[in-house]
Design a protein around this motif. Structure first.
Motif, short mmCIF file in Angstrom:
data_model
loop_
_atom_site.label_atom_id
_atom_site.label_comp_id
_atom_site.label_asym_id
_atom_site.label_seq_id
_atom_site.Cartn_x
_atom_site.Cartn_y
_atom_site.Cartn_z
N LEU A 1 -12.11 1.13 15.51
CA LEU A 1 -12.65 1.60 15.08
C LEU A 1 -12.32 2.51 13.50
O LEU A 1 -12.28 2.74 12.39
N ALA A 2 -11.45 3.20 14.87
CA ALA A 2 -10.77 4.03 13.58
C ALA A 2 -9.80 3.14 12.82
O ALA A 2 -9.48 3.54 11.29
N HIS A 3 -9.10 2.10 13.10
CA HIS A 3 -8.16 2.00 12.37
C HIS A 3 -8.83 0.85 11.10
O HIS A 3 -8.52 1.05 9.91
N VAL A 4 -10.38 0.46 11.26
CA VAL A 4 -10.90 -0.22 10.65
C VAL A 4 -11.23 0.83 9.39
O VAL A 4 -10.91 0.58 8.44
N ILE A 5 -11.54 1.57 9.88
CA ILE A 5 -12.18 2.52 9.10
C ILE A 5 -11.38 3.40 8.19
O ILE A 5 -11.44 3.39 6.86
N GLY A 6 -9.88 2.96 8.76
CA GLY A 6 -8.88 3.64 7.94
C GLY A 6 -8.80 2.42 6.55
O GLY A 6 -8.31 3.30 5.33
N VAL A 7 -9.01 1.36 7.15
CA VAL A 7 -8.39 0.45 6.32
C VAL A 7 -9.28 0.11 5.07
O VAL A 7 -9.64 0.57 3.63
N VAL A 8 -11.09 0.84 5.33
CA VAL A 8 -12.15 0.47 4.55
C VAL A 8 -11.14 1.75 3.37
O VAL A 8 -11.41 2.20 2.14
N ILE A 9 -11.51 3.14 3.95
CA ILE A 9 -10.77 4.80 2.75
C ILE A 9 -9.79 3.95 2.18
O ILE A 9 -9.49 4.77 1.24
N ALA A 10 -8.72 3.58 2.68
CA ALA A 10 -7.31 3.59 2.38
C ALA A 10 -8.27 2.14 0.91
O ALA A 10 -7.71 2.54 -0.72
N LEU A 11 -8.43 1.36 0.76
CA LEU A 11 -8.84 0.72 -0.35
C LEU A 11 -9.65 1.77 -0.84
O LEU A 11 -9.58 1.05 -2.70
N TRP A 12 -10.80 2.43 -0.30
CA TRP A 12 -11.27 2.93 -1.99
C TRP A 12 -10.66 3.77 -2.20
O TRP A 12 -10.14 4.31 -2.95
N THR A 13 -9.37 4.44 -1.46
CA THR A 13 -8.24 5.17 -2.14
C THR A 13 -8.05 5.05 -3.35
O THR A 13 -7.57 5.05 -4.58
N PHE A 14 -7.02 3.65 -2.76
CA PHE A 14 -6.20 2.35 -3.85
C PHE A 14 -6.92 2.42 -5.48
O PHE A 14 -6.71 2.45 -5.97
N LEU B 1 -4.38 -3.09 5.25
CA LEU B 1 -4.07 -2.95 6.85
C LEU B 1 -2.61 -2.42 7.15
O LEU B 1 -3.73 -2.70 9.37
N LEU B 2 -2.27 -1.93 6.87
CA LEU B 2 -1.08 -1.25 7.35
C LEU B 2 -1.14 0.90 6.65
O LEU B 2 0.10 0.59 6.72
N TRP B 3 -1.90 0.69 6.42
CA TRP B 3 -2.17 1.97 6.09
C TRP B 3 -1.95 2.83 7.17
O TRP B 3 -1.01 4.22 5.81
N GLU B 4 -1.18 2.93 7.68
CA GLU B 4 -0.92 4.35 8.91
C GLU B 4 0.53 4.01 8.27
O GLU B 4 1.66 5.40 7.60
N VAL B 5 1.51 3.10 7.73
CA VAL B 5 2.85 3.48 7.82
C VAL B 5 2.87 3.19 5.61
O VAL B 5 3.77 4.52 5.56
N THR B 6 1.81 2.60 5.40
CA THR B 6 1.56 3.19 3.83
C THR B 6 1.49 5.00 3.76
O THR B 6 2.38 5.55 2.54
N LEU B 7 0.54 5.53 4.61
CA LEU B 7 0.63 6.73 4.51
C LEU B 7 2.19 7.62 4.63
O LEU B 7 1.59 8.89 3.61
N VAL B 8 2.91 7.11 6.05
CA VAL B 8 3.82 7.84 5.73
C VAL B 8 4.19 7.97 4.81
O VAL B 8 5.82 9.03 4.48
N VAL B 9 4.63 6.74 4.12
CA VAL B 9 5.95 6.41 3.78
C VAL B 9 5.23 7.34 2.03
O VAL B 9 6.33 8.03 1.12
N TRP B 10 3.85 7.28 1.71
CA TRP B 10 3.51 7.86 0.56
C TRP B 10 4.06 9.81 0.73
O TRP B 10 4.19 10.35 0.14
N LEU B 11 3.80 10.01 1.93
CA LEU B 11 4.11 11.53 2.87
C LEU B 11 5.50 11.83 1.74
O LEU B 11 5.66 12.56 1.77
N VAL B 12 6.25 11.14 2.95
CA VAL B 12 7.74 11.08 2.89
C VAL B 12 8.34 10.74 1.24
O VAL B 12 9.59 12.00 1.02
#
Length: 101
Positions: free
Chosen positions: A7-20, A52-63
């Motif tokens: 559920l956390a991953h699905v919520i993260g996908v929605v938030i990622a699309l909203w942010t993009f 869909l891979l928002w966790e990786v995208t977040l790390v790459v963006w922060l780094v």
């Protein structure tokens, strides 16, 4: 526990699309109209893949130092189509955003 992680991953996908959407120049609160998504297939495919891979995208963006989005609506666009901006267009958009904040 697996359900909570899923559920956390699905919520993260929605938030990622909203942010993009917001980072590309769309409205954070009103969302992107479906027609605009259909005329911007490159942005839509890239954004869904990154979401869909928002966790990786977040790390790459922060780094990477939290760079601005390479996607946006060109200043002289009549259709509002989202495309990859040149470095000069991105710099102009970032300067305009810095003036308004």
């Amino acid at each position: 526990m697996g359900t909570a992680v899923g559920l956390a991953h699905v919520i993260g996908v929605v938030i990622a699309l909203w942010t993009f959407n917001g980072r590309a120049g769309g409205s954070f609160w009103h969302g992107m109209p479906p027609m605009l998504m259909l005329i911007s297939p490159e942005w839509l495919i890239a954004s869904v893949g990154k979401a869909l891979l928002w966790e990786v995208t977040l790390v790459v963006w922060l780094v990477g130092g939290r760079p601005s989005s390479p996607w946006g609506i060109r200043e002289n666009s009549r259709s509002g189509r989202i495309t990859r901006l040149s470095h000069a267009e991105r710099a102009a958009r970032d300067r305009a955003a810095a003036r308004t904040t």
